[in-house]
Design an enzyme around this catalytic site. Structure first.
Site, PDB file in Angstrom:
ATOM      1  N   CYS A   1       0.836  -1.092  -0.262  1.00 16.89           N
ATOM      2  CA  CYS A   1       0.175  -0.206   0.067  1.00 16.89           C
ATOM      3  C   CYS A   1       1.201   1.452  -0.217  1.00 16.89           C
ATOM      4  O   CYS A   1       0.730   2.127  -0.454  1.00 16.89           O
ATOM      5  CB  CYS A   1      -0.837  -0.080   1.055  1.00 16.89           C
ATOM      6  SG  CYS A   1       0.286  -0.521   2.370  1.00 16.89           S
TER       7      CYS A   1
ATOM      8  N   GLU B   1      -3.085   3.674  -8.164  1.00 18.52           N
ATOM      9  CA  GLU B   1      -2.821   2.637  -7.525  1.00 18.52           C
ATOM     10  C   GLU B   1      -2.119   1.838  -9.041  1.00 18.52           C
ATOM     11  O   GLU B   1      -3.472   0.695  -9.192  1.00 18.52           O
ATOM     12  CB  GLU B   1      -3.274   2.502  -6.498  1.00 18.52           C
ATOM     13  CG  GLU B   1      -2.280   1.534  -5.947  1.00 18.52           C
ATOM     14  CD  GLU B   1      -3.328   1.272  -4.289  1.00 18.52           C
ATOM     15  OE1 GLU B   1      -4.492   0.397  -4.450  1.00 18.52           O
ATOM     16  OE2 GLU B   1      -2.213   1.037  -4.199  1.00 18.52           O
TER      17      GLU B   1
HETATM   18  P1  NAD Z   1      -9.285  -5.745  -2.422  1.00 17.55           P
HETATM   19  O1  NAD Z   1      -9.844  -4.212  -1.729  1.00 17.55           O
HETATM   20  O2  NAD Z   1      -9.561  -6.304  -3.248  1.00 17.55           O
HETATM   21  O3  NAD Z   1      -9.692  -6.924  -1.016  1.00 17.55           O
HETATM   22  C1  NAD Z   1      -9.128  -6.581   0.716  1.00 17.55           C
HETATM   23  C2  NAD Z   1     -10.303  -7.576   1.073  1.00 17.55           C
HETATM   24  O4  NAD Z   1     -11.745  -7.206   0.977  1.00 17.55           O
HETATM   25  C3  NAD Z   1     -10.180  -9.284  -0.168  1.00 17.55           C
HETATM   26  O5  NAD Z   1     -10.564 -10.391   1.532  1.00 17.55           O
HETATM   27  C4  NAD Z   1     -11.185  -9.197  -0.205  1.00 17.55           C
HETATM   28  O6  NAD Z   1     -12.195  -9.839  -0.382  1.00 17.55           O
HETATM   29  C5  NAD Z   1     -12.336  -8.069   0.652  1.00 17.55           C
HETATM   30  N1  NAD Z   1     -13.942  -7.245  -0.307  1.00 17.55           N
HETATM   31  C6  NAD Z   1     -13.884  -6.374  -1.214  1.00 17.55           C
HETATM   32  N2  NAD Z   1     -14.678  -6.280  -1.324  1.00 17.55           N
HETATM   33  C7  NAD Z   1     -15.655  -6.024  -0.469  1.00 17.55           C
HETATM   34  C8  NAD Z   1     -16.702  -5.674   0.223  1.00 17.55           C
HETATM   35  N3  NAD Z   1     -17.365  -4.946  -0.795  1.00 17.55           N
HETATM   36  N4  NAD Z   1     -17.792  -6.051   1.558  1.00 17.55           N
HETATM   37  C9  NAD Z   1     -16.359  -6.393   2.199  1.00 17.55           C
HETATM   38  N5  NAD Z   1     -15.291  -7.220   1.290  1.00 17.55           N
HETATM   39  C10 NAD Z   1     -15.001  -6.883   0.016  1.00 17.55           C
HETATM   40  O7  NAD Z   1      -8.069  -5.191  -2.233  1.00 17.55           O
HETATM   41  P2  NAD Z   1      -6.600  -6.077  -3.045  1.00 17.55           P
HETATM   42  O8  NAD Z   1      -6.404  -6.248  -3.966  1.00 17.55           O
HETATM   43  O9  NAD Z   1      -7.145  -7.088  -1.725  1.00 17.55           O
HETATM   44  O10 NAD Z   1      -5.408  -5.695  -2.031  1.00 17.55           O
HETATM   45  C11 NAD Z   1      -4.452  -4.201  -2.643  1.00 17.55           C
HETATM   46  C12 NAD Z   1      -5.478  -3.404  -1.681  1.00 17.55           C
HETATM   47  O11 NAD Z   1      -4.678  -3.118  -0.405  1.00 17.55           O
HETATM   48  C13 NAD Z   1      -4.573  -1.979  -2.318  1.00 17.55           C
HETATM   49  O12 NAD Z   1      -5.749  -1.104  -2.691  1.00 17.55           O
HETATM   50  C14 NAD Z   1      -3.200  -1.505  -1.277  1.00 17.55           C
HETATM   51  O13 NAD Z   1      -3.477  -0.553  -1.537  1.00 17.55           O
HETATM   52  C15 NAD Z   1      -4.723  -1.522  -0.544  1.00 17.55           C
HETATM   53  N6  NAD Z   1      -4.044  -1.810   0.799  1.00 17.55           N
HETATM   54  C16 NAD Z   1      -3.875  -0.876   1.989  1.00 17.55           C
HETATM   55  C17 NAD Z   1      -3.306  -1.192   3.344  1.00 17.55           C
HETATM   56  C18 NAD Z   1      -3.031   0.155   4.059  1.00 17.55           C
HETATM   57  O14 NAD Z   1      -2.217  -0.296   5.517  1.00 17.55           O
HETATM   58  N7  NAD Z   1      -3.102   1.320   3.788  1.00 17.55           N
HETATM   59  C19 NAD Z   1      -2.131  -2.412   3.527  1.00 17.55           C
HETATM   60  C20 NAD Z   1      -2.214  -3.147   2.284  1.00 17.55           C
HETATM   61  C21 NAD Z   1      -2.872  -3.668   1.531  1.00 17.55           C
END
Ligand code: NAD
Length: 487
Positions: free
Chosen positions: A293, A390
């Site tokens: 992230c 991103e």
């Molecule tokens: P994602 O948002 O696609 O999924 C993250 C999680 O959310 C997964 O478990 C997914 O199944 C769940 N999810 C997706 N849609 C949902 C909904 N509508 N309701 C509830 N749960 C839902 O993200 P990803 O591809 O797994 O991870 C990458 C993203 O995470 C990047 O944008 C990255 O920047 C972010 N990230 C942020 C941090 C931080 O500390 N700010 C840390 C790590 C990753």
């Protein structure tokens, strides 16, 4: 002994983990290994009813065990025992994580897993130290701000650092006296399941940690919308964070911690130590193939030193050696999926078609797994998606500036404000620029987290609400009650 292993040798936990035991489930979503693209497992999807079962297991565990009501030091001791077991089982955890994710096994045991255990210990120590407040009132009254746990916390984690992210959610929530229902990413659930199993072996009450597998649409929505979840803690993309906010608003208001996406700038001034800066910048695109992230994906450099810095970065990224995550020597990770390769490549090719210069990389690597070449792009249109979106891959953009104000204007992103880097030897400039940057974290003459867990992490703008890590993460897992007693 080498940490390398054969991916076929890993015994994957199957099902959900509810009430202290594995609940078998039918796999529904096919899973491919990022390192070689092989189809190797199916992830189940927990239904609304199963999510409810997990929430009820959490409530029962809290009631039966006295987790929130017994002497707080008992929570501290139990969490330390869990951290001991995480360290003892680090190799098993590492294999479960490496087989499905982009994290190389050689970086896990002393890296992510050691840090996860350390962070659980860090939060364990808050349980019997962080207290309530007596507040000044007229002498005829006694005013107090008492804090209490929420009950069952609903947590959702992404795939990029599965164990670390689970630790960030579980450590503070449990130390603060809550139970947790956690949904890991459907792409990387196995290490989190084993982490929960270890908690029971360490003597934490069965049902205190429940893991439900599934996607966002069914399981995630059921969890964040469950009326008996007291608080939501989410890490993932800004788009999913917004969908969760909408769901919570529809189904009943509750507090949320949202750790979301970023597009973080690294500002390099002409007086910076260029060799040190090149290492910091290169590692921020190489580490986990840019799938972090806080990846410092936008290099903004004083035009006078731009060529020298880019040359030094090119040397460092040319040394990246891709390899499967189960090889102990691998340093350069795959990307999580073919879909993610396609997304990265579409942004890169759009930029190139619009005239961007490609200093390095520019396409997927020729390999069985999902590997993308470390890519450096310059001469970009300000509206290029390479600069605005991103990417979540190993792509670094380069922009140059003449003056500090111009650097700050380039750094400011309309949507994201997660992290930023500043490289300069001038202390006054470092402080001035740090104050001006709209980011939840600013690193000066370094880029990336240390093991100082007291420093919270979280975003400005649409990069999030609230903090993980630090005292704030513990406090965010307790609600406050104002009490006034007439004496
Ligand atoms: P994602 O948002 O696609 O999924 C993250 C999680 O959310 C997964 O478990 C997914 O199944 C769940 N999810 C997706 N849609 C949902 C909904 N509508 N309701 C509830 N749960 C839902 O993200 P990803 O591809 O797994 O991870 C990458 C993203 O995470 C990047 O944008 C990255 O920047 C972010 N990230 C942020 C941090 C931080 O500390 N700010 C840390 C790590 C990753």
């Amino acid at each position: 002994m080498s940490l390398s292993f054969s991916p076929e040798s890993v015994d994957l936990p199957r099902g959900h983990f509810i009430g202290g035991k594995m609940v078998p489930a039918k796999g529904e979503m096919p899973m491919r290994r990022p390192s070689d693209g092989v189809l190797y497992a199916d992830c189940p999807i927990a239904s609304v009813e199963l999510v409810d079962e997990a929430v009820q297991a959490g409530k029962r565990a809290l009631k039966d065990s006295g987790w929130a009501t017994e002497r707080p030091r008992e929570r501290t001791k139990a969490l330390h025992r869990w951290a001991d077991l995480i360290e003892a089982e680090a190799e098993t955890l590492a294999r479960l994580e490496a087989v499905s994710s982009t994290r190389p096994v050689g970086q896990l045991v002393d890296g992510d897993i050691a840090v996860t255990a350390e962070q659980i210990r860090f939060f364990a120590e808050f349980a019997d130290k962080e207290g309530s407040d007596l507040v000044p009132t007229a002498s005829g009254s006694l005013g107090m701000i008492m804090t209490e746990p929420y009950g069952v916390v609903g947590a959702i984690t992404p795939w990029n650092f599965p164990l670390s992210m689970a630790g960030w959610k579980l450590g503070p929530a449990l130390a603060a006296g809550n139970a947790v229902v956690l949904k890991p990413s459907e792409l990387t659930p196995f290490s989190t399941l084993y982490l929960a199993e270890l908690s029971v072996r360490a003597g934490l009450p069965a049902g205190l940690i429940n893991i439900v597998l599934g996607n966002g649409a069914v399981t995630g929505t059921a969890l964040t919308g469950h009326p008996e979840i007291g608080k939501v803690s989410f890490t993932g993309s800004t788009v999913a964070g917004a969908a969760i906010m909408a769901n919570v608003a529809r189904t009943g208001i509750k507090p949320m911690t949202l750790e979301l996406g970023g597009k973080s700038p690294q500002l390099v001034f002409a007086d910076a130590d260029l060799s040190r800066t090149a290492k910091a910048v290169a590692s921020s695109i190489l580490f986990n193939a840019g799938q972090a992230c806080v990846a410092g994906s936008r290099l903004i450099v004083d035009a006078r030193v731009a060529d020298a810095l880019v040359d030094a970065i090119l040397v460092l990224i040319s040394e990246a050696r891709p390899g499967p995550t189960w090889d102990a020597d691998t340093q350069y990770s795959p990307v999580i999926s073919q879909a993610q390769i396609d997304r990265i490549d579409s942004i890169v090719q759009t930029a190139r078609r619009a005239g961007a210069e490609t200093y390095a990389g520019g396409g997927p690597l020729d390999s069985a797994g999902y590997f993308y070449a470390p890519t450096l792009l310059g001469n970009l249109e300000p509206s290029s998606p390479a600069l605005t979106e991103e990417i979540f891959g190993p792509v670094l953009t380069v922009q140059t500036f003449q003056h500090e104000d111009e650097a700050l204007a380039l750094a400011d992103h309309p949507t994201y404000g997660l992290a930023a880097g500043v490289f300069t030897q001038d202390v006054s400039r470092a402080i001035r620029v740090t104050r001006a940057l709209q980011a939840g974290t600013v690193w000066v003459n370094r880029y990336g987290r240390s093991r100082d867990h007291i420093l919270p992490t979280g975003g400005y703008k649409s990069s999030g609400i609230g903090k993980d890590l630090g005292r704030e993460a513990y406090q965010a897992n307790r609600k406050s009650k104002s009490v006034l007693i007439d004496v």
